[in-house]
Scaffold this motif. Structure first.
Motif, PDB file in Angstrom:
ATOM      1  N   UNK A 100      38.796  22.191  15.142  1.00 33.66           N
ATOM      2  CA  UNK A 100      38.867  20.811  15.279  1.00 33.66           C
ATOM      3  C   UNK A 100      39.840  20.797  16.461  1.00 33.66           C
ATOM      4  N   UNK A 101      39.813  19.459  17.219  1.00 29.78           N
ATOM      5  CA  UNK A 101      40.790  19.175  18.482  1.00 29.78           C
ATOM      6  C   UNK A 101      42.310  18.936  17.827  1.00 29.78           C
ATOM      7  N   UNK A 102      43.514  19.178  18.452  1.00 29.14           N
ATOM      8  CA  UNK A 102      44.747  18.967  17.867  1.00 29.14           C
ATOM      9  C   UNK A 102      44.961  17.507  17.186  1.00 29.14           C
ATOM     10  N   UNK A 103      44.346  16.519  18.010  1.00 31.15           N
ATOM     11  CA  UNK A 103      44.376  15.083  17.527  1.00 31.15           C
ATOM     12  C   UNK A 103      43.413  14.580  16.576  1.00 31.15           C
ATOM     13  N   UNK A 104      42.709  15.454  16.144  1.00 35.33           N
ATOM     14  CA  UNK A 104      41.314  15.025  15.476  1.00 35.33           C
ATOM     15  C   UNK A 104      41.896  14.197  14.181  1.00 35.33           C
ATOM     16  N   UNK A 105      42.895  14.792  13.350  1.00 30.82           N
ATOM     17  CA  UNK A 105      43.254  14.131  12.072  1.00 30.82           C
ATOM     18  C   UNK A 105      44.097  12.817  12.451  1.00 30.82           C
ATOM     19  N   UNK A 106      44.889  12.956  13.402  1.00 25.21           N
ATOM     20  CA  UNK A 106      45.759  11.907  13.829  1.00 25.21           C
ATOM     21  C   UNK A 106      44.847  10.777  14.261  1.00 25.21           C
ATOM     22  N   UNK A 107      43.784  11.075  14.942  1.00 30.59           N
ATOM     23  CA  UNK A 107      42.808   9.873  15.607  1.00 30.59           C
ATOM     24  C   UNK A 107      42.167   9.198  14.402  1.00 30.59           C
ATOM     25  N   UNK A 108      41.441   9.962  13.587  1.00 29.03           N
ATOM     26  CA  UNK A 108      40.566   9.408  12.398  1.00 29.03           C
ATOM     27  C   UNK A 108      41.347   8.856  11.635  1.00 29.03           C
ATOM     28  N   UNK A 110      44.495   7.389  11.915  1.00 27.50           N
ATOM     29  CA  UNK A 110      44.842   6.007  12.843  1.00 27.50           C
ATOM     30  C   UNK A 110      43.685   4.964  12.491  1.00 27.50           C
ATOM     31  N   UNK A 111      42.669   5.392  13.006  1.00 30.95           N
ATOM     32  CA  UNK A 111      41.422   4.532  12.804  1.00 30.95           C
ATOM     33  C   UNK A 111      41.296   3.926  11.539  1.00 30.95           C
ATOM     34  N   UNK A 112      41.095   4.809  10.425  1.00 30.22           N
ATOM     35  CA  UNK A 112      41.067   4.419   8.974  1.00 30.22           C
ATOM     36  C   UNK A 112      42.311   3.416   8.697  1.00 30.22           C
ATOM     37  N   UNK A 113      43.445   3.641   8.709  1.00 27.05           N
ATOM     38  CA  UNK A 113      44.364   3.005   8.486  1.00 27.05           C
ATOM     39  C   UNK A 113      44.435   1.382   9.043  1.00 27.05           C
ATOM     40  N   UNK A 114      44.008   1.277  10.385  1.00 26.81           N
ATOM     41  CA  UNK A 114      44.088   0.037  10.986  1.00 26.81           C
ATOM     42  C   UNK A 114      42.911  -0.806  10.746  1.00 26.81           C
ATOM     43  N   UNK A 115      41.623  -0.130  10.282  1.00 27.57           N
ATOM     44  CA  UNK A 115      40.467  -0.835   9.910  1.00 27.57           C
ATOM     45  C   UNK A 115      40.238  -0.921   8.463  1.00 27.57           C
ATOM     46  N   UNK A 199      33.789   5.859  15.718  1.00 25.98           N
ATOM     47  CA  UNK A 199      34.759   5.808  16.861  1.00 25.98           C
ATOM     48  C   UNK A 199      34.216   6.475  18.104  1.00 25.98           C
ATOM     49  N   UNK A 200      34.549   5.947  19.047  1.00 25.09           N
ATOM     50  CA  UNK A 200      34.200   6.675  20.581  1.00 25.09           C
ATOM     51  C   UNK A 200      35.268   7.990  20.708  1.00 25.09           C
ATOM     52  N   UNK A 201      35.084   8.875  19.825  1.00 27.32           N
ATOM     53  CA  UNK A 201      35.942  10.044  20.101  1.00 27.32           C
ATOM     54  C   UNK A 201      35.238  11.339  19.909  1.00 27.32           C
ATOM     55  N   UNK A 202      35.494  12.130  20.325  1.00 27.08           N
ATOM     56  CA  UNK A 202      34.837  13.913  20.056  1.00 27.08           C
ATOM     57  C   UNK A 202      36.115  14.702  19.549  1.00 27.08           C
ATOM     58  N   UNK A 203      36.174  15.204  18.552  1.00 27.71           N
ATOM     59  CA  UNK A 203      37.224  15.989  18.374  1.00 27.71           C
ATOM     60  C   UNK A 203      36.829  17.177  17.356  1.00 27.71           C
ATOM     61  N   UNK A 204      35.483  17.321  17.028  1.00 32.10           N
ATOM     62  CA  UNK A 204      35.173  18.372  15.957  1.00 32.10           C
ATOM     63  C   UNK A 204      34.138  19.331  16.866  1.00 32.10           C
ATOM     64  N   UNK A 205      34.197  20.754  16.652  1.00 31.85           N
ATOM     65  CA  UNK A 205      33.666  21.569  17.434  1.00 31.85           C
ATOM     66  C   UNK A 205      32.615  22.424  16.262  1.00 31.85           C
ATOM     67  N   UNK A 206      31.329  21.938  16.483  1.00 29.28           N
ATOM     68  CA  UNK A 206      30.431  22.447  15.653  1.00 29.28           C
ATOM     69  C   UNK A 206      29.594  23.758  16.143  1.00 29.28           C
TER      70      UNK A 206
END
Length: 312
Positions: A100-108, A110-115, A199-206
């Motif tokens: 995962x990208x370094x900001x993956x967990x932070x980004x998701x 933050x979105x969850x707590x906001x919505x 959310x319009x964000x890519x942070x997971x590497x499959x």
């Protein structure tokens, strides 16, 4: 976002089975997260390679890493064990050969707590070491099953975070000892009308070119076919028994499963086709897909015959 807390806000759950080649890359990406209020629950699923030693080495360096051991019972059972031990507000499932990208967990998060979402889903990179494909999600927050299915590409579990309270309240767990368990897990979730955010964000590497992965092992072809059928069958039974799904959503879900997961591998085999015909009853989409595949097979055989006669 750099969050410090004694109580983890995110529980990262990683099933590990003979992943020594990829495991360090996965763990490095998680311990380097900008969001630090996490616990990293690694379930050693009876690995016979060096995975256990790698987990111990990392746990000695980072006290957020928790190692659980079980005999080889499969990823679904491993994830259930991780869920039973998780302390976080949200759950992140990561496969040991992905990262995962370094900001993956932070980004998701933050979105969850906001919505106040029960699920937050992002895009991902499909990566094979040579080329990669970027899957982007459109922005959406909804509880409508049709809207959610229209917006998602696949029913993966790893490009999301899940609210643990919602999972526990509705007793959502993985069906054990099958592949494609992520299909059934997502469908079970949808049947309880969660708030689902894209959310319009890519942070997971499959990493999809892992030759040792259970999803790419040739000798498990039969199990793959049987497990896919079982996962889809259980999904349909779950939809039919849900009080939250009306007839239009039921058809929508059936069509989604048909479009996304059933193709030539299933429909070109008479026995497989017969099982799916019985399962989907009068759904016309299945018959349309079968006709297209049948016509393509006839044209391909005809082309091969003509090419042979002409000496191509």
């Amino acid at each position: 976002m750099n969050t410090q807390s004694n109580q983890p806000l995110i529980s990262v759950i990683i099933p590990v089975y003979n992943a020594e080649e990829y495991l360090p890359r996965c763990l490095d990406s998680i311990i380097k997260q900008t969001f630090t209020a996490i616990e990293i629950i690694c379930i050693n699923d009876g690995s016979s390679d060096n995975s256990s030693n790698i987990l111990t080495q990392y746990a000695n360096k980072d006290n957020r890493i928790i190692i659980l051991n079980q005999e080889n019972l499969g990823a679904a059972t491993a994830r259930n064990l991780g869920l039973d031990h998780a302390k976080g507000e949200y759950i992140s499932f990561i496969d040991a050969d992905d990262w995962i990208a370094e900001d993956f967990i932070a980004t998701l998060y933050h979105a969850a707590t906001k919505s106040k979402a029960d699920v937050v889903q992002c895009g991902y990179f499909k990566f094979d070491g040579i080329q990669n494909k970027t899957i982007i999600e459109k922005e959406l927050i909804s509880q409508n099953i049709s809207q959610i299915l229209d917006n998602t590409k696949k029913l993966y579990i790893w490009n999301k975070i899940w609210k643990k309270e919602f999972l526990n309240k509705n007793k959502i767990r993985y069906y054990p000892n099958i592949l494609y368990e992520d299909i059934l897990f997502n469908i079970c979730m949808l049947c309880h009308q969660p708030i689902w955010q894209f959310i319009d964000y890519c942070g997971y590497f499959y990493w999809f070119n892992n030759k040792s992965s259970v999803t790419n092992t040739p000798q498990k072809q039969l199990k793959r076919r049987n497990d896919k059928y079982l996962a889809i069958k259980k999904s349909i039974e779950t939809i039919q028994s849900s009080d939250n799904i009306d007839s239009s959503d039921m058809v929508k879900t059936e069509n989604f499963l048909l479009k996304k997961f059933i193709g030539a591998n299933e429909l070109s085999n008479p026995n497989e086709y017969a099982k799916y015909v019985k399962l989907f009853a009068n759904n016309s989409l299945l018959k349309k897909k079968y006709r297209k595949i049948f016509i393509k097979q006839i044209l391909r055989k005809l082309f091969n015959i003509l090419s042979f006669k002409k000496g191509y």
